[in-house]
Design an enzyme around this catalytic site. Structure first.
Site, PDB file in Angstrom:
ATOM      1  N   SER A   1       0.781  -1.195  -0.014  1.00 15.05           N
ATOM      2  CA  SER A   1      -0.166  -0.060   0.031  1.00 15.05           C
ATOM      3  C   SER A   1       0.801   1.303   0.182  1.00 15.05           C
ATOM      4  O   SER A   1       0.194   2.430  -0.253  1.00 15.05           O
ATOM      5  CB  SER A   1      -1.032   0.134   1.297  1.00 15.05           C
ATOM      6  N   HIS A   2       2.157   0.980   0.284  1.00 12.04           N
ATOM      7  CA  HIS A   2       2.983   2.272   0.290  1.00 12.04           C
ATOM      8  C   HIS A   2       4.347   1.993  -0.421  1.00 12.04           C
ATOM      9  O   HIS A   2       5.249   2.831  -0.243  1.00 12.04           O
ATOM     10  CB  HIS A   2       3.126   2.908   1.759  1.00 12.04           C
TER      11      HIS A   2
ATOM     12  N   ARG B   1      -5.921   3.667   4.006  1.00 19.19           N
ATOM     13  CA  ARG B   1      -6.703   3.911   2.768  1.00 19.19           C
ATOM     14  C   ARG B   1      -6.309   3.101   1.474  1.00 19.19           C
ATOM     15  O   ARG B   1      -6.851   2.475   0.643  1.00 19.19           O
ATOM     16  CB  ARG B   1      -6.926   5.374   2.696  1.00 19.19           C
TER      17      ARG B   1
ATOM     18  N   GLU C   1      -4.712   0.238   1.612  1.00 17.17           N
ATOM     19  CA  GLU C   1      -5.081  -1.238   1.451  1.00 17.17           C
ATOM     20  C   GLU C   1      -6.602  -1.120   0.658  1.00 17.17           C
ATOM     21  O   GLU C   1      -6.820  -2.168  -0.226  1.00 17.17           O
ATOM     22  CB  GLU C   1      -5.226  -1.616   2.775  1.00 17.17           C
TER      23      GLU C   1
HETATM   24  P1  NDP Z   1      -0.959  -3.245   9.180  1.00 21.52           P
HETATM   25  O1  NDP Z   1      -2.231  -3.369   9.901  1.00 21.52           O
HETATM   26  O2  NDP Z   1      -0.690  -4.021   7.867  1.00 21.52           O
HETATM   27  O3  NDP Z   1       0.392  -3.461  10.210  1.00 21.52           O
HETATM   28  C1  NDP Z   1       0.417  -2.578  11.459  1.00 21.52           C
HETATM   29  C2  NDP Z   1       1.508  -2.937  12.104  1.00 21.52           C
HETATM   30  O4  NDP Z   1       1.116  -4.163  12.996  1.00 21.52           O
HETATM   31  C3  NDP Z   1       2.797  -3.369  11.397  1.00 21.52           C
HETATM   32  O5  NDP Z   1       4.121  -2.765  12.075  1.00 21.52           O
HETATM   33  C4  NDP Z   1       2.857  -4.837  11.316  1.00 21.52           C
HETATM   34  O6  NDP Z   1       4.180  -5.783  11.075  1.00 21.52           O
HETATM   35  C5  NDP Z   1       2.193  -5.202  12.575  1.00 21.52           C
HETATM   36  N1  NDP Z   1       1.650  -6.547  12.528  1.00 21.52           N
HETATM   37  C6  NDP Z   1       0.679  -7.105  11.606  1.00 21.52           C
HETATM   38  N2  NDP Z   1       0.394  -8.364  12.075  1.00 21.52           N
HETATM   39  C7  NDP Z   1       0.898  -8.538  13.348  1.00 21.52           C
HETATM   40  C8  NDP Z   1       0.998  -9.797  14.008  1.00 21.52           C
HETATM   41  N3  NDP Z   1       0.208 -10.997  13.702  1.00 21.52           N
HETATM   42  N4  NDP Z   1       1.873  -9.610  15.022  1.00 21.52           N
HETATM   43  C9  NDP Z   1       2.585  -8.599  15.308  1.00 21.52           C
HETATM   44  N5  NDP Z   1       2.651  -7.524  14.634  1.00 21.52           N
HETATM   45  C10 NDP Z   1       2.008  -7.521  13.740  1.00 21.52           C
HETATM   46  O7  NDP Z   1      -0.823  -1.510   9.044  1.00 21.52           O
HETATM   47  P2  NDP Z   1      -2.041  -0.431   8.533  1.00 21.52           P
HETATM   48  O8  NDP Z   1      -2.502  -0.978   7.260  1.00 21.52           O
HETATM   49  O9  NDP Z   1      -2.399   0.216   9.647  1.00 21.52           O
HETATM   50  O10 NDP Z   1      -0.804   0.699   7.784  1.00 21.52           O
HETATM   51  C11 NDP Z   1       0.048   0.304   6.739  1.00 21.52           C
HETATM   52  C12 NDP Z   1       0.889   1.351   6.600  1.00 21.52           C
HETATM   53  O11 NDP Z   1       0.245   2.633   6.050  1.00 21.52           O
HETATM   54  C13 NDP Z   1       1.860   2.017   7.651  1.00 21.52           C
HETATM   55  O12 NDP Z   1       2.995   1.615   7.085  1.00 21.52           O
HETATM   56  C14 NDP Z   1       1.385   3.465   7.827  1.00 21.52           C
HETATM   57  O13 NDP Z   1       2.476   4.242   8.061  1.00 21.52           O
HETATM   58  C15 NDP Z   1       0.851   3.784   6.401  1.00 21.52           C
HETATM   59  N6  NDP Z   1      -0.125   4.880   6.489  1.00 21.52           N
HETATM   60  C16 NDP Z   1       0.343   6.141   6.256  1.00 21.52           C
HETATM   61  C17 NDP Z   1      -0.479   7.360   6.384  1.00 21.52           C
HETATM   62  C18 NDP Z   1      -0.153   8.389   6.000  1.00 21.52           C
HETATM   63  O14 NDP Z   1      -1.094   9.438   6.234  1.00 21.52           O
HETATM   64  N7  NDP Z   1       0.903   8.849   5.756  1.00 21.52           N
HETATM   65  C19 NDP Z   1      -2.055   6.900   6.681  1.00 21.52           C
HETATM   66  C20 NDP Z   1      -2.349   5.904   7.111  1.00 21.52           C
HETATM   67  C21 NDP Z   1      -1.317   4.670   6.967  1.00 21.52           C
HETATM   68  P3  NDP Z   1       4.531  -5.998   9.658  1.00 21.52           P
HETATM   69  O15 NDP Z   1       4.579  -5.030   8.652  1.00 21.52           O
HETATM   70  O16 NDP Z   1       5.596  -6.958   9.855  1.00 21.52           O
HETATM   71  O17 NDP Z   1       3.454  -7.139   9.192  1.00 21.52           O
HETATM   72  O1  PYC Z   2      -3.180   4.657   3.280  1.00 17.92           O
HETATM   73  O2  PYC Z   2      -4.358   5.901   4.581  1.00 17.92           O
HETATM   74  C1  PYC Z   2      -3.315   5.716   3.843  1.00 17.92           C
HETATM   75  C2  PYC Z   2      -2.552   6.880   3.357  1.00 17.92           C
HETATM   76  C3  PYC Z   2      -3.001   8.233   3.565  1.00 17.92           C
HETATM   77  C4  PYC Z   2      -1.971   9.184   3.257  1.00 17.92           C
HETATM   78  C5  PYC Z   2      -0.839   8.281   2.845  1.00 17.92           C
HETATM   79  N1  PYC Z   2      -1.345   6.962   3.018  1.00 17.92           N
END
Ligand code: NDP
Ligand code: PYC
Length: 338
Positions: free
Chosen positions: A47-48, A186, A188
């Site tokens: 997703s990123h 988002r 995802e």
């Molecule tokens: P995930 O739900 O995929 O993962 C969240 C965290 O939980 C990760 O560190 C992951 O490690 C860990 N994790 C997942 N499964 C397990 C498990 N079974 N046991 C232990 N740890 C676990 O992430 P999100 O979808 O919430 O977010 C994805 C990315 O999106 C993030 O990097 C975030 O910074 C980015 N994002 C950026 C935004 C922005 O505004 N710039 C906005 C929203 C999100 P692992 O990766 O090793 O699975």
């Molecule tokens: O995946 O939610 C997201 C997001 C917002 C800005 C960058 N990534």
């Protein structure tokens, strides 16, 4: 199943730089963005990863991003660095603010980096990992656009508002978690939409407030927080700490600033760095052992640490010297060169 294309790392990076550069992005921003999205792809954070190049190019073409912005680093106070990104993308602003943040954390024990006026599209873990590589613990957070309903409500207020944390460990892999305060990022949902797949239940509601597994309806409706009221409170904290606290926009204000163009969100980011030696009165080595004992207790019962999947993916990508991306994404990236 979607066909994939295997790209050698140097080709994937060159394609990224070429696409961004043709859109008018300066060489300094191209390098910082390419490092960020390549890190995402190498760690299989789809997703990123390279997918984000599409949104960055769209954001530049829409004319809001300052594609040649030179971020201004301000030494605001003994424990505070500010970087005005001047409406450019965030990775270069972070890169330029990092040395002073680290220096201040080492001398003050705790230091903050406030990035303002940045277009933000990236994961936060590459940043907190960089800080951990310098032996410091770190926290980072940022709002986005108002896509997420508060617990108990149905209308978007919050952004997907990620929180990332890092703790330095012996060896190359710090303890890092990085997650959206929405049930999923988002990005995802967008990837599910691109792949024509339903999203899991509990991620979103449609425009009428009814639960949906349709990615398009979810994007038109509202995303949900993770953990109900707990994620909702954390999302509000991110809005406040990386918004009004540092003199920058909330996700709602970022959405208004966007004026329907669909560019990357534009707002601030807050990063905090902590020196384990100063904060523990010079006992960092002893305390690191106690932290390791906790990690052993987690791993010893078969649970995994956050980022473990990512680090395994990194080792695979580095071993093969390549990344795999969906063919439709490869086609879309090539189209940016036409
Ligand atoms: P995930 O739900 O995929 O993962 C969240 C965290 O939980 C990760 O560190 C992951 O490690 C860990 N994790 C997942 N499964 C397990 C498990 N079974 N046991 C232990 N740890 C676990 O992430 P999100 O979808 O919430 O977010 C994805 C990315 O999106 C993030 O990097 C975030 O910074 C980015 N994002 C950026 C935004 C922005 O505004 N710039 C906005 C929203 C999100 P692992 O990766 O090793 O699975
Ligand atoms: O995946 O939610 C997201 C997001 C917002 C800005 C960058 N990534």
């Amino acid at each position: 199943m979607t066909d994939t294309v295997r790209l050698p790392l140097d080709q994937a990076r060159a394609l990224t730089v070429e696409a961004l550069s043709r859109a008018g992005l300066s060489p300094e921003h191209c390098a910082a963005l390419a490092d960020t999205v390549m890190a995402g792809q190498i760690d299989e954070c789809h997703s990123h990863g390279l997918y984000r190049v599409l949104g960055c190019v769209r954001s530049i073409r829409e004319g809001k991003v300052n594609a040649t912005a030179v971020p201004e680093v301000v030494d605001q106070a003994p424990g505070i660095v500010r970087v005005d990104a001047r409406h450019g993308f965030s990775p270069l602003a972070f890169r330029l603010g990092l040395p002073l943040l680290q220096e201040k954390a080492r001398t003050q024990g705790v230091a903050a980096l406030a990035i303002n006026n940045c277009f933000h599209f990236s994961a936060l873990w590459p940043e907190v990992e960089r800080i951990a590589a310098a032996g410091l613990a770190a926290l980072a957070m940022t709002p986005s656009h108002s896509w997420v309903a508060p617990a108990g409500g149905t209308k978007p207020v919050f952004g997907t508002n990620p929180i990332a944390f890092s703790w330095p460990r012996p060896g190359p892999f710090p303890f890092v978690f990085d997650f959206a305060t929405s049930a999923a990022a988002r990005g995802e949902i967008e990837l599910h939409r691109r792949a024509g797949k339903p999203i899991p239940e509990g991620w979103a509601i449609d425009g009428d407030g009814a639960p949906t597994t349709d990615a398009q309806a979810a994007m038109a409706g509202a995303m949900l927080t993770f953990g109900g009221h707990k994620g909702s409170a954390l999302a509000a904290m991110v809005e406040l700490m990386a918004g009004p606290l540092i003199g920058d926009l909330t996700s709602r204000e970022s959405q208004i600033f966007d004026a329907g163009l669909g560019a990357a969100p534009c707002h601030g980011e807050l990063l905090l760095a902590f020196d384990p030696d100063l904060l523990s009165g010079g006992r960092a080595a002893e305390n690191a052992e106690r932290a390791e004992a906790m990690f052993d207790a987690i791993l010893g019962q078969g649970a995994r640490l956050p980022s473990q999947r990512r680090y395994a993916a990194r080792q695979r990508s580095e071993a093969t010297g390549s990344v795999d991306i969906p063919k439709p994404l490869h086609d879309d990236l090539l189209a940016l060169l036409a």
